[in-house]
Enzyme design. Sequence first.
Site, PDB file in Angstrom:
ATOM      1  N   HIS A 113    -114.808 -53.980  24.749  1.00 32.77           N
ATOM      2  CA  HIS A 113    -114.209 -53.032  25.310  1.00 32.77           C
ATOM      3  C   HIS A 113    -114.572 -52.770  26.881  1.00 32.77           C
ATOM      4  O   HIS A 113    -114.122 -51.946  27.397  1.00 32.77           O
ATOM      5  CB  HIS A 113    -114.362 -51.562  24.637  1.00 32.77           C
ATOM      6  N   ARG A 136    -102.042 -50.242  26.482  1.00 36.20           N
ATOM      7  CA  ARG A 136    -101.074 -49.321  25.909  1.00 36.20           C
ATOM      8  C   ARG A 136    -100.694 -47.765  26.619  1.00 36.20           C
ATOM      9  O   ARG A 136    -101.575 -47.565  27.537  1.00 36.20           O
ATOM     10  CB  ARG A 136    -101.902 -48.722  24.421  1.00 36.20           C
ATOM     11  N   THR A 173    -107.528 -54.314  17.324  1.00 40.44           N
ATOM     12  CA  THR A 173    -107.702 -54.897  16.070  1.00 40.44           C
ATOM     13  C   THR A 173    -106.700 -55.681  15.662  1.00 40.44           C
ATOM     14  O   THR A 173    -106.828 -56.967  15.430  1.00 40.44           O
ATOM     15  CB  THR A 173    -107.714 -53.663  14.831  1.00 40.44           C
ATOM     16  N   LYS A 225    -100.513 -45.266  12.195  1.00 45.38           N
ATOM     17  CA  LYS A 225     -99.137 -45.596  12.229  1.00 45.38           C
ATOM     18  C   LYS A 225     -98.811 -46.880  12.810  1.00 45.38           C
ATOM     19  O   LYS A 225     -97.785 -47.425  12.423  1.00 45.38           O
ATOM     20  CB  LYS A 225     -98.532 -44.296  12.894  1.00 45.38           C
ATOM     21  N   LYS A 269    -108.603 -48.119  21.204  1.00 43.06           N
ATOM     22  CA  LYS A 269    -107.185 -47.633  20.545  1.00 43.06           C
ATOM     23  C   LYS A 269    -105.960 -47.933  21.027  1.00 43.06           C
ATOM     24  O   LYS A 269    -104.975 -47.131  21.218  1.00 43.06           O
ATOM     25  CB  LYS A 269    -107.293 -45.931  20.522  1.00 43.06           C
ATOM     26  N   CYS A 270    -105.995 -49.343  21.864  1.00 47.51           N
ATOM     27  CA  CYS A 270    -104.743 -49.867  22.529  1.00 47.51           C
ATOM     28  C   CYS A 270    -104.422 -51.007  21.760  1.00 47.51           C
ATOM     29  O   CYS A 270    -103.433 -51.765  22.186  1.00 47.51           O
ATOM     30  CB  CYS A 270    -105.158 -50.240  23.911  1.00 47.51           C
TER      31      CYS A 270
END
Length: 351
Positions: A156, A175, A95, A306, A91-92
């Site tokens: 990861h 992040r 992608t 987002k 989630k940092c």
Amino acid sequence: MADAPVASVGPVPFKDVDADSGSGSSVLEQLPEEHADLVSGLPCAPRPNGLSNLRCYEGFWLPEWSVPAAVALQRRFQPRRDDVIVASFPKCGTTWVNALTFATMARRAHPAAGAGHPLLRLNPHQCVPFLEALFRSRRGEAKLEALPSPRLMNTHMPLRMMPRAAPGKVVYVCREPKDMVVSLWHYLRRLQPDLPLADVSESVCGGAAMYGPVWDHILGYRSASTARPDSVLFLRYEELLRDPAKHVRKLARFVGLPFSGAEEEAGVVDDIVKLCSIGHLKTLEANKTGHVDPIFPIPREALFRKGVAGDWVNYMTPEMARRIDEIVADKFHTTGLTFQEWLTHADSIDL
Ligand code: A3P
């Protein structure tokens, strides 16, 4: 095997050369027997809703299925001098950096503005193979061996799980941790809609989150990038948002493929930025349909939410935020790495 054209040099879109893709055989193949004892002997953090339990291996909480992959990676990964690995904590911005790196490295075979670009028909994770998934089986390892150079891969895994003297290059993206927590919460709620943000935040703070502790994950790559800046490029999601073109140029130089004057004039950097922007990727069928993994029931569209900095202010209590900030200050104070500029950043930056 798909009948799309395959470039003669890497990186090739992995799905195009992966004969098993679409068969559903994926990361959750059965655990190799030889590792069953090792895994069952490790400290366990159970997780609900079909998520793999976590096991603490060499100080990191790995999904249970990936512990044997970590062992195999450490023992058998045969790195090549021109390998490039995109590494991140979940989630940092994985992608996005996968897409940018793929588009940058493959631009000669696949011009970013071209109508047939692989990223127009494939999710970025289908273009860049996931190391720990491949190291689940000898068959996966063989697929990696068969890829033409230069290879582009994604992981990861903490740096500690990579082979010690790997000669290739690593692009690491980190992040602001509060935004990572909020992003992770939204993602996991696809499986567990009533999951409280406080639970996700607590597990991250306590270390027992997937691939955590996040601080150690970041610090491992950060110190490697300080010691070996030619081998490890340390990127920050927030800086990528601020100036993606500058970072695409940096990425290109780092992987040894700087943009030529002619490419600059032709607007290739902007083409790559546009191709990989969240606004564009979100509209593509490959990213609107299907699942992150054939048997991991999170829809692919959940990878594109987002894409802003500072969204934590919309969800976290001041106590939750303070707890994370205190840990960050404590863990990073000797490194010069701060997220200070984001601590009071109440307005999200729109792309
Ligand atoms: P948010 O949930 O905060 O929106 P990962 O790819 O490591 O799973 O990270 C997912 C995060 O990156 C999500 O953050 C997602 O929206 C954001 N993201 C995905 N693609 C992006 C892109 N092309 N540009 C910017 N952010 C992107």
